[in-house]
Scaffold this active site. Structure first.
Site, mmCIF file in Angstrom:
data_model
loop_
_atom_site.group_PDB
_atom_site.id
_atom_site.type_symbol
_atom_site.label_atom_id
_atom_site.label_comp_id
_atom_site.label_asym_id
_atom_site.label_seq_id
_atom_site.Cartn_x
_atom_site.Cartn_y
_atom_site.Cartn_z
ATOM 1 N N ASP A 6 0.860 -1.175 0.000
ATOM 2 C CA ASP A 6 0.000 0.000 0.000
ATOM 3 C C ASP A 6 0.896 1.225 0.000
ATOM 4 O OD1 ASP A 6 -2.598 1.369 0.255
ATOM 5 O OD2 ASP A 6 -1.879 1.937 2.235
ATOM 6 N N SER A 7 0.295 2.363 -0.284
ATOM 7 C CA SER A 7 1.056 3.614 -0.272
ATOM 8 C C SER A 7 1.415 4.040 1.144
ATOM 9 C CB SER A 7 0.239 4.726 -0.941
ATOM 10 O OG SER A 7 -0.979 4.923 -0.252
ATOM 11 N N TYR A 38 -0.190 8.093 -2.683
ATOM 12 C CA TYR A 38 -0.134 7.869 -4.122
ATOM 13 C C TYR A 38 -1.274 8.613 -4.823
ATOM 14 C CZ TYR A 38 3.181 3.938 -3.578
ATOM 15 O OH TYR A 38 4.276 3.158 -3.310
ATOM 16 N N GLY A 39 -2.293 8.975 -4.049
ATOM 17 C CA GLY A 39 -3.505 9.530 -4.630
ATOM 18 C C GLY A 39 -3.360 10.876 -5.304
ATOM 19 N N CYS A 69 -4.222 -0.968 -2.264
ATOM 20 C CA CYS A 69 -4.248 0.483 -2.489
ATOM 21 C C CYS A 69 -5.162 0.715 -3.676
ATOM 22 C CB CYS A 69 -2.839 0.998 -2.794
ATOM 23 S SG CYS A 69 -2.754 2.712 -3.351
ATOM 24 N N ASN A 70 -6.220 1.488 -3.466
ATOM 25 C CA ASN A 70 -7.171 1.712 -4.549
ATOM 26 C C ASN A 70 -6.549 2.473 -5.707
ATOM 27 O OD1 ASN A 70 -10.323 1.070 -3.894
ATOM 28 N ND2 ASN A 70 -9.094 1.278 -2.044
ATOM 29 N N THR A 71 -5.702 3.452 -5.396
ATOM 30 C CA THR A 71 -5.068 4.229 -6.464
ATOM 31 C C THR A 71 -4.191 3.336 -7.330
ATOM 32 O OG1 THR A 71 -5.094 6.250 -5.127
ATOM 33 C CG2 THR A 71 -3.547 6.168 -6.970
ATOM 34 N N GLU A 149 -5.114 8.915 9.561
ATOM 35 C CA GLU A 149 -3.738 8.699 10.006
ATOM 36 C C GLU A 149 -3.397 9.502 11.257
ATOM 37 O OE1 GLU A 149 -0.730 8.799 7.060
ATOM 38 O OE2 GLU A 149 -1.552 7.054 6.026
ATOM 39 N N CYS A 181 -10.982 3.506 -0.674
ATOM 40 C CA CYS A 181 -9.628 3.773 -0.174
ATOM 41 C C CYS A 181 -9.467 2.938 1.084
ATOM 42 C CB CYS A 181 -9.443 5.258 0.145
ATOM 43 S SG CYS A 181 -7.870 5.659 0.944
ATOM 44 N N THR A 182 -8.336 2.282 1.229
ATOM 45 C CA THR A 182 -8.168 1.354 2.356
ATOM 46 C C THR A 182 -8.104 2.062 3.702
ATOM 47 O OG1 THR A 182 -5.801 1.311 1.798
ATOM 48 C CG2 THR A 182 -7.139 -0.560 1.093
ATOM 49 N N HIS A 183 -7.926 3.384 3.701
ATOM 50 C CA HIS A 183 -7.995 4.133 4.967
ATOM 51 C C HIS A 183 -9.438 4.271 5.465
ATOM 52 C CE1 HIS A 183 -3.916 5.413 3.955
ATOM 53 N NE2 HIS A 183 -3.814 5.975 5.143
#
Length: 264
Positions: A6-7, A38-39, A69-71, A149, A181-183
């Site tokens: 992931d980013s 990365y977004g 990571c979705n991006t 975060e 988004c994984t967040h």
């Protein structure tokens, strides 16, 4: 070994789901915290980083890769499959699309994600490919990542931004919302509160890991070759002071982060 990248730390939500659905399998995780997010980067840069991340995991012994990571899933999945044709590579977009299409009752689906993910329009494209009568409303929610975060899970600022971001989706009367988004699953409670209890939230981690499990059942040779132990490895390209606190909160356990510098 199952490799996940992931980013940053958002992909730990996918690692947590791997631990839940495939508890006996060893995993290696790489979070590119030094170059996150990365977004807001160009497609070319995201592809370059994704190739580096994947190679790092393969060098650590990974035999199967999950792009958590979705991006990177939206931008780099095809490039990775071309670069590493002998490695099974799973992205988080397609499983989420399938889950959302199966869940919706009124065919009004919402998608939230980073600017890059939303700008690719990959979710809308894939959803309409499954059913061209679907109504898809997308919304970039860039502040959700730093809020997650910073640990501002139930903070008033987070609630205010959720109300602002999700308002347009409510007006379209969506009944299903993809957390692109994984967040975002970290903010699940606030998102659910602001979008409404009748809206089904789709966390891509769950159907993605289900797809991995199904793949392994269909490929017993690979399944037998994967390590079964709890010696999981968690690498990050930068280890800020608050990383340990965040990883403990997101994984539900204390880990020992390892640092690996990536070239810029």
């Amino acid at each position: 070994m199952i490799g996940i990248f992931d980013s940053g730390i958002g992909g730990l939500t996918v690692a947590r789901e791997v631990r839940r659905q495939l508890p006996d399998y060893q995993l290696v995780y790489f979070g590119d915290t030094a170059r996150t997010p990365y977004g807001n980067k160009s497609n070319e840069t995201v592809i370059e980083y994704a190739i580096q991340d994947t190679q790092f995991l393969l060098d650590r012994g990974a035999q199967l890769i999950i792009i958590a990571c979705n991006t990177a899933s939206a931008v780099a999945a095809d490039a990775l499959k071309g670069q590493f044709p002998n490695t099974p590579i799973f992205e988080v977009v397609t499983p989420a699309v399938t889950a959302a299409q199966q869940q919706t009752k009124n065919k009004n689906i919402g998608v939230i994600g980073t600017r890059t993910t939303i700008n690719t329009d990959i979710y809308r494209t894939k959803l309409l490919a499954t059913d061209d009568t679907l109504n898809v409303t997308s919304k970039a929610c860039p502040l959700f990542v730093p809020l997650a975060e910073e640990g501002l899970i139930n903070d008033q600022i987070t609630k205010m931004m959720a109300k602002r971001y999700l308002g347009p989706l409510k007006r379209h009367q969506i009944d299903t919302l993809i957390l692109g988004c994984t967040h975002y699953p970290i903010l699940r409670d606030v998102i659910q509160q602001k979008i409404g209890r009748r809206v089904t939230l789709v966390d891509p981690a769950t159907p993605t890991v289900t797809a991995v499990r199904t793949y392994l059942q269909a490929h017993p040779d690979l399944d037998r070759s994967l390590e079964r132990n709890s010696n999981h490895q968690y690498y990050f390209s930068d280890i800020p002071a608050h990383l340990q606190q965040l990883t403990t909160r997101w994984l539900g356990e204390t880990i020992k982060p390892r640092q690996h510098h990536m070239q810029s």
